[in-house]
Design a protein around this motif. Structure first.
Motif, PDB file in Angstrom:
ATOM      1  N   LEU A 129       0.891  -1.146   0.146  1.00 27.58           N
ATOM      2  CA  LEU A 129       0.027   0.052  -0.153  1.00 27.58           C
ATOM      3  C   LEU A 129       0.706   1.103  -0.160  1.00 27.58           C
ATOM      4  N   ARG A 130       2.253   1.212   0.462  1.00 26.93           N
ATOM      5  CA  ARG A 130       2.763   2.376   0.627  1.00 26.93           C
ATOM      6  C   ARG A 130       3.673   2.506  -0.695  1.00 26.93           C
ATOM      7  N   SER A 131       4.058   1.693  -1.553  1.00 26.91           N
ATOM      8  CA  SER A 131       4.957   1.883  -2.736  1.00 26.91           C
ATOM      9  C   SER A 131       4.284   1.413  -4.025  1.00 26.91           C
ATOM     10  N   ALA A 141      -5.314  -4.965  -1.524  1.00 31.73           N
ATOM     11  CA  ALA A 141      -6.067  -4.700  -0.551  1.00 31.73           C
ATOM     12  C   ALA A 141      -7.338  -5.059  -0.700  1.00 31.73           C
ATOM     13  N   ASP A 142      -7.956  -4.961  -1.782  1.00 35.21           N
ATOM     14  CA  ASP A 142      -9.315  -5.618  -2.053  1.00 35.21           C
ATOM     15  C   ASP A 142      -9.179  -7.249  -1.938  1.00 35.21           C
ATOM     16  N   SER A 143      -8.239  -7.741  -2.320  1.00 33.00           N
ATOM     17  CA  SER A 143      -7.963  -9.312  -2.261  1.00 33.00           C
ATOM     18  C   SER A 143      -8.050  -9.543  -0.860  1.00 33.00           C
ATOM     19  N   ARG A 167      -1.085   7.401   3.016  1.00 33.18           N
ATOM     20  CA  ARG A 167      -1.533   6.724   1.923  1.00 33.18           C
ATOM     21  C   ARG A 167      -1.816   5.180   2.257  1.00 33.18           C
ATOM     22  N   VAL A 168      -0.875   4.587   2.967  1.00 37.31           N
ATOM     23  CA  VAL A 168      -1.251   3.340   3.655  1.00 37.31           C
ATOM     24  C   VAL A 168      -2.947   3.253   4.303  1.00 37.31           C
ATOM     25  N   ARG A 169      -2.997   4.178   5.190  1.00 35.92           N
ATOM     26  CA  ARG A 169      -4.065   4.052   6.018  1.00 35.92           C
ATOM     27  C   ARG A 169      -5.536   4.499   4.863  1.00 35.92           C
ATOM     28  N   ALA A 170      -5.306   5.418   3.755  1.00 35.75           N
ATOM     29  CA  ALA A 170      -6.491   5.555   2.952  1.00 35.75           C
ATOM     30  C   ALA A 170      -6.607   4.382   2.110  1.00 35.75           C
ATOM     31  N   LEU A 171      -5.674   3.608   1.673  1.00 36.62           N
ATOM     32  CA  LEU A 171      -5.923   2.517   0.814  1.00 36.62           C
ATOM     33  C   LEU A 171      -6.465   1.448   1.613  1.00 36.62           C
TER      34      LEU A 171
END
Length: 293
Positions: A129-131, A141-143, A167-171
């Motif tokens: 999620l970060r990179s 993330a969905d999977s 970005r990690v938290r948002a995703l």
């Protein structure tokens, strides 16, 4: 054929997903030849998943990023041709070794590694999620959400620190188990970047009979997005059913947009341009009715 289906599904799939497209005999034959491997009960993957583990072991490293995601049974947008392997910064590798994998220089403490082979689910999610680009990260993330790893997603949001933590938290918050596969996740990623367009996956529409549950729905603008694959829905009965459903939605005042896998995965600019144009027109015209929840 079966390998192509598995690749399109993100490298991993359930037995039900595969048997919706191929015969039992074809699946059994692929298992016998080693083209496909069984990861767990009713879970299958490309043979490259096992090859990736062997490569990481040979390099005395651990799988990371999308290769670790596949190891955990999560689908990805693009199955890597060479596995992502993390090795310590001071480890010397030959040219042949460097060519066998995408090398990442990082040292992971024992608590960050599972089975001695891959980064843990929490670490894998934070790294992905970060990179990764947004569409690839959302597919992972969905999977993870679809696989029931919601606790890992929540922990990833809490554990993220420093650059990219927001970005990690948002995703992690955007992850939806309703997304059926990476195809739908990537389409939603594109849609999330369109100002004024607010889509939800698999939202039930009850203003038509029979009720419809499209891939993505903007209730305010009455826009439906469908991730269409002839390969998965190509028989005559499915064609008739889909045509009826789409016609009913259009008659009810919805704009129905159907996107091919090739455009979503390889020509996002085209998809983006269409979504911007339709969103602008619907915003300008307005919508007098909203569908029932």
């Amino acid at each position: 054929m079966l390998e192509d289906v598995l690749t399109a599904l993100g490298g991993v799939a359930t037995r039900a997903q595969l048997l919706a497209v191929v015969s039992r005999s074809e699946l059994d034959r692929a298992l016998r030849t080693g083209a496909v491997v069984r990861m767990a009960r009713d879970r299958y993957a490309l043979s490259s998943t096992d090859t990736a583990v062997a490569t990481a072991h040979a390099l005395s490293g651990v799988l990371c990023l999308t290769s670790a995601a596949l190891h955990h049974g999560w689908a990805v947008k693009t199955v890597p041709q060479r596995p992502h392997v993390a090795v310590p910064k001071n480890r010397r590798l030959s040219a042949e070794q460097r060519g066998s994998a995408v090398i990442h220089r990082a040292t992971h403490p024992p608590d960050d590694v599972v089975d001695g082979l891959a980064t843990t689910k929490d670490v894998t999610l934070v790294q992905c999620l970060r990179s990764l680009p947004h569409d690839e990260a959302l597919a992972v993330a969905d999977s993870a959400a679809r696989a029931g790893d919601l606790a890992a997603l929540r922990r990833a949001g809490r554990l993220a620190r420093g650059t990219g933590a927001a970005r990690v938290r948002a995703l992690a918050a955007q992850a939806r188990a309703e997304a059926a596969n990476p195809f739908e996740s990537v389409l939603r990623s594109i849609a999330l970047g369109i100002d004024g367009l607010e889509v939800e996956p698999q939202r039930l529409i009850t203003s038509v009979t029979p009720w419809a549950r499209p891939d993505l729905v903007d209730r305010r603008l009455r826009i439906v997005l469908e991730a269409d694959s002839f390969e998965w829905h190509g028989d005559r009965a499915a064609l008739r059913r889909d045509a009826r459903r789409y016609n009913l939605l259009v008659a009810d005042g919805w704009v129905v947009l159907r996107f091919a896998w090739e455009d979503v995965m390889h020509d996002p600019d085209h998809v983006r341009a269409v979504l911007r144009a339709v969103t602008a027109r619907r915003t300008e015209v307005g919508c007098s009715r909203c569908p029932a929840a």
